[in-house]
Design a protein around this motif. Sequence first.
Motif, PDB file in Angstrom:
ATOM      1  N   VAL A 112     -18.182  79.804  48.864  1.00  0.00           N
ATOM      2  CA  VAL A 112     -17.782  79.236  50.145  1.00  0.00           C
ATOM      3  C   VAL A 112     -18.959  79.399  51.093  1.00  0.00           C
ATOM      4  CG1 VAL A 112     -16.218  79.486  52.121  1.00  0.00           C
ATOM      5  CG2 VAL A 112     -15.338  79.763  49.786  1.00  0.00           C
ATOM      6  N   GLN A 113     -19.336  78.291  51.721  1.00  0.00           N
ATOM      7  CA  GLN A 113     -20.461  78.310  52.654  1.00  0.00           C
ATOM      8  C   GLN A 113     -19.934  78.288  54.094  1.00  0.00           C
ATOM      9  OE1 GLN A 113     -23.639  78.545  51.342  1.00  0.00           O
ATOM     10  NE2 GLN A 113     -22.460  78.716  49.458  1.00  0.00           N
ATOM     11  N   ARG A 114     -20.676  78.915  54.973  1.00  0.00           N
ATOM     12  CA  ARG A 114     -20.349  78.876  56.394  1.00  0.00           C
ATOM     13  C   ARG A 114     -20.141  77.420  56.810  1.00  0.00           C
ATOM     14  NH1 ARG A 114     -20.910  80.891  61.524  1.00  0.00           N
ATOM     15  NH2 ARG A 114     -21.995  79.520  62.966  1.00  0.00           N
ATOM     16  N   GLY A 115     -19.040  77.147  57.509  1.00  0.00           N
ATOM     17  CA  GLY A 115     -18.729  75.799  57.968  1.00  0.00           C
ATOM     18  C   GLY A 115     -17.833  75.014  57.023  1.00  0.00           C
ATOM     19  N   ASP A 116     -17.670  75.477  55.774  1.00  0.00           N
ATOM     20  CA  ASP A 116     -16.771  74.784  54.844  1.00  0.00           C
ATOM     21  C   ASP A 116     -15.344  74.804  55.370  1.00  0.00           C
ATOM     22  OD1 ASP A 116     -18.825  74.306  53.061  1.00  0.00           O
ATOM     23  OD2 ASP A 116     -18.130  75.755  51.548  1.00  0.00           O
ATOM     24  N   ARG A 117     -14.630  73.721  55.140  1.00  0.00           N
ATOM     25  CA  ARG A 117     -13.206  73.672  55.477  1.00  0.00           C
ATOM     26  C   ARG A 117     -12.457  74.440  54.390  1.00  0.00           C
ATOM     27  NH1 ARG A 117     -11.969  67.600  55.875  1.00  0.00           N
ATOM     28  NH2 ARG A 117     -13.381  67.637  54.112  1.00  0.00           N
TER      29      ARG A 117
END
Length: 166
Positions: A112-117
């Motif tokens: 999971v990347q920063r900003g992912d929904r």
Amino acid sequence: MTMPPEPQTVPVALRRLDGGLPVPTQARPGDAGVDLHAREDVSIAPGERVLVATGVALAVPEGYAAFVHPRSGLAARHGLTIVNAPGTVDSGYRGEILVNLLNTDAREPVEVQRGDRIAQLVLQQVARPVFTEVEDLGESARGAGGHGHTGTSTTLPATAGPTRKD
């Protein structure tokens, strides 16, 4: 032709704890939920659960609750779900919304990347129950039948199912 009624809107105070993330919004008009975004990068190993911050805190109005639901695409593609789905955000809670993600895949980690929904937030009006203690609850078609008591098979008509046109 009668036009459908305008959707109800409810003012909700939102405090952004991370100005680099967007305010939760609907992906498309008519969506029931608004998207929550990951505040941080995380790697979730198979079978692991992780609390992921979203960078927002809310003041849900009295008489409402917000419910955090999994995103269907993440569940289908990666086996990513929410442990306590739906998670409940009560009207009295003022802290950051955290999403308790669970990787159900047996082999692959989920990145999971920063900003992912990572989840959807649905606001719903809730009623407060007022309980009346009784000796008998009366009869119903279901009765006291519990989890799985109706089985899993359904007999479908012979014409049910996909049809093929050549």
